[in-house]
Design a protein around this motif. Sequence first.
Motif, short mmCIF file in Angstrom:
data_model
loop_
_atom_site.label_atom_id
_atom_site.label_comp_id
_atom_site.label_asym_id
_atom_site.label_seq_id
_atom_site.Cartn_x
_atom_site.Cartn_y
_atom_site.Cartn_z
N ARG A 268 56.87 67.50 7.40
CA ARG A 268 57.81 67.31 8.84
C ARG A 268 56.84 66.59 9.96
O ARG A 268 57.26 65.56 10.51
CB ARG A 268 58.67 68.55 9.09
N LYS A 269 55.98 67.57 10.02
CA LYS A 269 54.95 67.23 11.23
C LYS A 269 54.35 66.04 11.06
O LYS A 269 54.04 64.75 11.85
CB LYS A 269 54.10 68.44 11.35
N ALA A 270 53.70 65.63 9.55
CA ALA A 270 52.89 64.32 9.46
C ALA A 270 53.81 63.26 9.76
O ALA A 270 53.42 62.15 10.29
CB ALA A 270 52.40 64.47 8.26
N LEU A 271 55.21 63.04 9.14
CA LEU A 271 56.02 62.04 9.39
C LEU A 271 56.37 61.75 10.73
O LEU A 271 56.48 60.74 11.18
CB LEU A 271 57.19 62.37 8.27
N SER A 272 56.83 62.86 11.44
CA SER A 272 57.25 62.78 12.66
C SER A 272 56.09 62.23 13.70
O SER A 272 56.28 61.38 14.61
CB SER A 272 57.80 63.83 13.25
N ASN A 273 54.88 62.52 13.50
CA ASN A 273 53.84 62.01 14.13
C ASN A 273 53.76 60.57 13.97
O ASN A 273 53.42 59.77 14.93
CB ASN A 273 52.58 62.84 13.74
N ALA A 274 53.70 60.36 12.66
CA ALA A 274 53.56 58.91 12.25
C ALA A 274 54.59 58.04 13.01
O ALA A 274 54.11 57.07 13.41
CB ALA A 274 53.46 58.62 10.74
N VAL A 275 55.63 58.30 12.72
CA VAL A 275 56.73 57.46 13.33
C VAL A 275 56.48 57.40 14.80
O VAL A 275 56.80 56.31 15.30
CB VAL A 275 58.25 58.24 12.97
N ARG A 276 56.24 58.53 15.48
CA ARG A 276 56.19 58.48 16.95
C ARG A 276 55.09 57.51 17.40
O ARG A 276 55.25 56.61 18.44
CB ARG A 276 55.94 59.92 17.65
N TRP A 277 54.01 57.66 16.77
CA TRP A 277 52.77 56.88 17.01
C TRP A 277 52.93 55.37 16.93
O TRP A 277 52.74 54.72 17.68
CB TRP A 277 51.50 57.32 16.32
N HIS A 278 53.67 55.17 15.67
CA HIS A 278 53.92 53.73 15.34
C HIS A 278 54.85 53.17 16.43
O HIS A 278 54.57 52.03 17.04
CB HIS A 278 54.73 53.63 13.99
N CYS A 279 55.90 53.78 16.85
CA CYS A 279 57.11 53.50 17.87
C CYS A 279 56.43 53.37 19.41
O CYS A 279 57.16 52.67 19.95
CB CYS A 279 58.38 54.21 17.60
#
Length: 294
Positions: A268-279
């Motif tokens: 959960r944390k890795a994916l939400s971080n990746a989405v936030r940093w990308h966006c």
Amino acid sequence: MDTPKSSAAEYVLTLDCPETRGLVHAVSGFLLEQGCDILESKQFDSQDDAQFFMRLHFASAGDSAGGPASLDSLREAFVPVAEKFGMQWELRAHAAKHRVLIMVSKFEHCLNDLLFRARIGELPIDIVGVVSNHQDHRGIVEWHGIPFFHVPVTADTKPAAEDRLMELVDRLDVELVVLARYMQVLSDDLTRKLDGRAINIHHSFLPSFKGARPYHQAHARGVKTVGATAHYVNAELDEGPIIAQQVVEVDHTFGPEELVAAGRDTERKALSNAVRWHCEGRVFLQGNRTVVLR
């Protein structure tokens, strides 16, 4: 009575180009000429290939003579600077949300996490739809007021299913596709179409334990940590450029199912971080790796 000042408009400028002298001066000088204030500045000069990366969050404040500079006017004014240094660049409104399509199979923990974080405003995304090859999560998705699309996949129907996915991407004006434990391998043709705009979560600390059942592979090796890796999707299975990783300590008492449970939070944390940093415009592709300015 004094005329009240217009509220400031905030923007994010991201760029990369060959390293040369005067880059920072040119960009900061441009913002000064445009009457803008820098709120956050991050940069990286890659010594491996002499490539320069920069992310600037800035504000254009209104005054008695008029309102803040518009996005279009700033983009037009920046073109000569970008052309002079051979920049690849993007300028967006800071408050703009990316239009995101989530894909999921039967494991719902990453989906639920993204739905919740988007709902409370923690992620700068607008989830425009959820695609699944199963019906299991229709209820929770529609409870959030988000369209749910059931697209079943078999070996025979896979080409048609991928055509349906791209039709949704185009029709919904999707900027980012998120594979939140979507347990189908995408075709090479589809990964090319989604190059740089599809993020997958793999339930392993890549490059270890690729492919299926990574927690069982990890248990067989007696690992002392398990983790998850969020990466861009490419034609090589679980080989795309890594954006974010998370780990948690375990020991010899953990069986495969305990490792699966321990790994859910890291996913959960890795994916939400990746989405936030990308966006937020913090991730730059550099060959088969990324630069993340955060």
